[in-house]
Design a protein around this motif. Sequence first.
Motif, PDB file in Angstrom:
ATOM      1  N   UNK A   1       0.748  -1.059  -0.147  1.00 56.73           N
ATOM      2  CA  UNK A   1       0.004  -0.044   0.223  1.00 56.73           C
ATOM      3  C   UNK A   1       0.967   1.013  -0.105  1.00 56.73           C
ATOM      4  N   UNK A   2       0.390   2.129  -0.783  1.00 60.60           N
ATOM      5  CA  UNK A   2       1.416   3.571  -0.866  1.00 60.60           C
ATOM      6  C   UNK A   2       0.231   4.526  -0.431  1.00 60.60           C
ATOM      7  N   UNK A   3       0.951   5.128   0.670  1.00 60.23           N
ATOM      8  CA  UNK A   3       0.279   6.238   1.510  1.00 60.23           C
ATOM      9  C   UNK A   3       0.311   7.616   0.630  1.00 60.23           C
ATOM     10  N   UNK A   4      -0.704   8.341   0.472  1.00 58.24           N
ATOM     11  CA  UNK A   4      -0.802   9.639  -0.191  1.00 58.24           C
ATOM     12  C   UNK A   4       0.309  10.511   0.645  1.00 58.24           C
ATOM     13  N   UNK A   5       0.643  11.584  -0.178  1.00 55.21           N
ATOM     14  CA  UNK A   5       1.624  12.350   0.407  1.00 55.21           C
ATOM     15  C   UNK A   5       1.117  13.082   1.862  1.00 55.21           C
ATOM     16  N   UNK A   6      -0.113  13.542   1.769  1.00 55.57           N
ATOM     17  CA  UNK A   6      -0.567  13.981   3.029  1.00 55.57           C
ATOM     18  C   UNK A   6      -0.734  13.051   4.216  1.00 55.57           C
ATOM     19  N   UNK A   7      -0.927  11.992   3.808  1.00 57.76           N
ATOM     20  CA  UNK A   7      -0.987  10.841   4.658  1.00 57.76           C
ATOM     21  C   UNK A   7       0.467  10.680   5.549  1.00 57.76           C
ATOM     22  N   UNK A   8       1.393  10.474   4.531  1.00 52.09           N
ATOM     23  CA  UNK A   8       2.563  10.155   5.339  1.00 52.09           C
ATOM     24  C   UNK A   8       3.343  11.504   6.099  1.00 52.09           C
ATOM     25  N   UNK A   9       2.893  12.535   5.433  1.00 47.90           N
ATOM     26  CA  UNK A   9       3.267  13.882   5.994  1.00 47.90           C
ATOM     27  C   UNK A   9       2.826  14.022   7.429  1.00 47.90           C
ATOM     28  N   UNK A  10       1.579  13.471   7.726  1.00 50.63           N
ATOM     29  CA  UNK A  10       0.732  13.406   9.031  1.00 50.63           C
ATOM     30  C   UNK A  10       1.377  12.416  10.022  1.00 50.63           C
TER      31      UNK A  10
ATOM     32  N   UNK B   1       4.712  11.561   9.928  1.00 56.34           N
ATOM     33  CA  UNK B   1       5.892  12.487  10.353  1.00 56.34           C
ATOM     34  C   UNK B   1       5.540  13.888  10.956  1.00 56.34           C
ATOM     35  N   UNK B   2       4.526  14.257  11.365  1.00 56.28           N
ATOM     36  CA  UNK B   2       3.990  15.407  11.969  1.00 56.28           C
ATOM     37  C   UNK B   2       4.501  16.566  11.377  1.00 56.28           C
ATOM     38  N   UNK B   3       4.142  16.500  10.050  1.00 60.64           N
ATOM     39  CA  UNK B   3       4.525  18.033   9.210  1.00 60.64           C
ATOM     40  C   UNK B   3       3.631  18.037   8.314  1.00 60.64           C
ATOM     41  N   UNK B   4       3.530  19.377   7.565  1.00 61.17           N
ATOM     42  CA  UNK B   4       2.374  19.482   6.399  1.00 61.17           C
ATOM     43  C   UNK B   4       3.119  18.831   5.276  1.00 61.17           C
ATOM     44  N   UNK B   5       2.257  18.471   4.304  1.00 60.63           N
ATOM     45  CA  UNK B   5       2.715  18.106   2.982  1.00 60.63           C
ATOM     46  C   UNK B   5       3.430  19.081   2.415  1.00 60.63           C
ATOM     47  N   UNK B   6       3.684  20.211   2.398  1.00 59.69           N
ATOM     48  CA  UNK B   6       4.124  21.224   1.786  1.00 59.69           C
ATOM     49  C   UNK B   6       5.716  21.169   2.315  1.00 59.69           C
ATOM     50  N   UNK B   7       5.746  21.077   3.609  1.00 59.50           N
ATOM     51  CA  UNK B   7       7.005  21.060   4.370  1.00 59.50           C
ATOM     52  C   UNK B   7       7.596  19.819   3.833  1.00 59.50           C
ATOM     53  N   UNK B   8       7.039  18.622   3.666  1.00 58.34           N
ATOM     54  CA  UNK B   8       7.425  17.248   3.378  1.00 58.34           C
ATOM     55  C   UNK B   8       8.141  17.559   1.935  1.00 58.34           C
TER      56      UNK B   8
ATOM     57  N   UNK C   1       9.125  19.992   0.331  1.00 60.22           N
ATOM     58  CA  UNK C   1      10.378  20.920   0.427  1.00 60.22           C
ATOM     59  C   UNK C   1      11.465  20.330   1.115  1.00 60.22           C
ATOM     60  N   UNK C   2      11.304  19.538   2.116  1.00 62.01           N
ATOM     61  CA  UNK C   2      12.588  18.980   2.681  1.00 62.01           C
ATOM     62  C   UNK C   2      13.091  17.783   1.705  1.00 62.01           C
ATOM     63  N   UNK C   3      12.284  17.089   1.083  1.00 67.10           N
ATOM     64  CA  UNK C   3      12.578  16.115   0.366  1.00 67.10           C
ATOM     65  C   UNK C   3      13.266  16.871  -1.059  1.00 67.10           C
ATOM     66  N   UNK C   4      12.925  17.729  -1.385  1.00 68.28           N
ATOM     67  CA  UNK C   4      13.408  18.628  -2.511  1.00 68.28           C
ATOM     68  C   UNK C   4      14.942  19.102  -2.308  1.00 68.28           C
ATOM     69  N   UNK C   5      15.041  19.678  -0.950  1.00 66.79           N
ATOM     70  CA  UNK C   5      16.261  20.227  -0.608  1.00 66.79           C
ATOM     71  C   UNK C   5      17.227  18.845  -0.566  1.00 66.79           C
ATOM     72  N   UNK C   6      16.651  17.613  -0.262  1.00 67.31           N
ATOM     73  CA  UNK C   6      17.688  16.776  -0.196  1.00 67.31           C
ATOM     74  C   UNK C   6      17.987  15.885  -1.512  1.00 67.31           C
ATOM     75  N   UNK C   7      17.359  16.568  -2.431  1.00 60.86           N
ATOM     76  CA  UNK C   7      17.739  15.917  -4.110  1.00 60.86           C
ATOM     77  C   UNK C   7      16.709  14.962  -4.445  1.00 60.86           C
ATOM     78  N   UNK C   8      15.484  14.835  -3.738  1.00 65.06           N
ATOM     79  CA  UNK C   8      14.631  13.649  -3.921  1.00 65.06           C
ATOM     80  C   UNK C   8      13.158  14.126  -3.957  1.00 65.06           C
ATOM     81  N   UNK C   9      12.217  13.106  -4.054  1.00 61.10           N
ATOM     82  CA  UNK C   9      10.762  13.585  -4.101  1.00 61.10           C
ATOM     83  C   UNK C   9      10.281  12.296  -3.171  1.00 61.10           C
ATOM     84  N   UNK C  10       8.972  12.372  -3.020  1.00 60.31           N
ATOM     85  CA  UNK C  10       8.092  11.166  -2.444  1.00 60.31           C
ATOM     86  C   UNK C  10       7.921  10.128  -3.328  1.00 60.31           C
TER      87      UNK C  10
END
Length: 339
Positions: free
Chosen positions: A251-260, A262-269, A271-280
């Motif tokens: 099962x693959x969680x939606x971005x907002x589900x995995x952000x929840x 990790x106790x962060x917003x989907x936008x923050x998630x 942005x954080x992954x983009x800063x590390x050269x990746x994406x969900x």
Amino acid sequence: MLQRVDYKTNLMVGDQTYPAFELRNILDFIASQLGEKALQQVCGHIGVGRAELNHCTFVFVWQVEYAMEFLRLQCDDPDIGTKLGLSYRVSSLDVLLPHLAPLASLQACLQFVVNHPQLVGSFTDSLVRLEENCICIRWLNTGRIDKAQYGFQFLHSIGSLLGLARELTGATIRLSQVNLAEPARDDRFLTEATGAKVQFNCEYYEWSISLNYLALAINYPFPAYTETTSSVATISFIETVLSVIHEHFPQVLHLDEIATQLHMSDRSLRRKLAQLGSSYQRLVDQVRCQRAVELILASELDISAIAETLGYSDVSHFRQSFKHWIGHPPGYFSRLNGG
């Protein structure tokens, strides 16, 4: 003896940790080839200076990748990756030295390298195969890294492994074959440096070495070491996201589900992954691709069953996805890589 076909999911990305000796060697090479100004430019971007690095055991993957890409893009030399690798010396391997010192043969060293990516560093997944009288290491680009960047990393890897093997054994070691998944070019330097037969326009990046060379004894004069257990203390955000993906897979969680989670917003998630050269999506694809490769190589399920196991309701969608990940459809990959 290494297994006949052994799949290694050693790909490291983003803020996963990488041995600091690698970055120190790259920065030294950049200074020697491009000068002090270029060195300062790289250090400014990665946020660590050469003096600070002397006190580090581990750094981040993205820092090493940036330094490598800077070197590749600044040097108009298709062999610069190999030359970088060949510049390495055993004495520079700090965290690895206590682990290499007890090993008796080059084969034992190779086994250590492929089994300990956190200590050695790795930008790729790979297949390790025993084929006649050779060990073959085939790179699989499951992270969908840019082709030119991936080719540079491959040449850097064979350069460093070969140069260090020669120093460890004191012998003139040659590779049997070097296969490159890129257009033909002047191969005189690569042929002379590796002693291998070099082929272009291949299906994969791959190198092989004779078992006779792997049987050579290690003759390097290591100093005495006390028993050590190197560990990585930092917690990687990329690894945290990957662990959540694995926990729920297939099962693959939606971005907002995995952000929840990790106790962060989907936008923050994002942005954080983009800063590390990746994406969900890229991390999800990495997990799916690696699991698909494992199932295909196991040869226990047909493609339809594998697609269902991975959570695909449509086998044609799985075929398209796999070709997007690896560059070949599942059936062709199976025929080409089955052991």
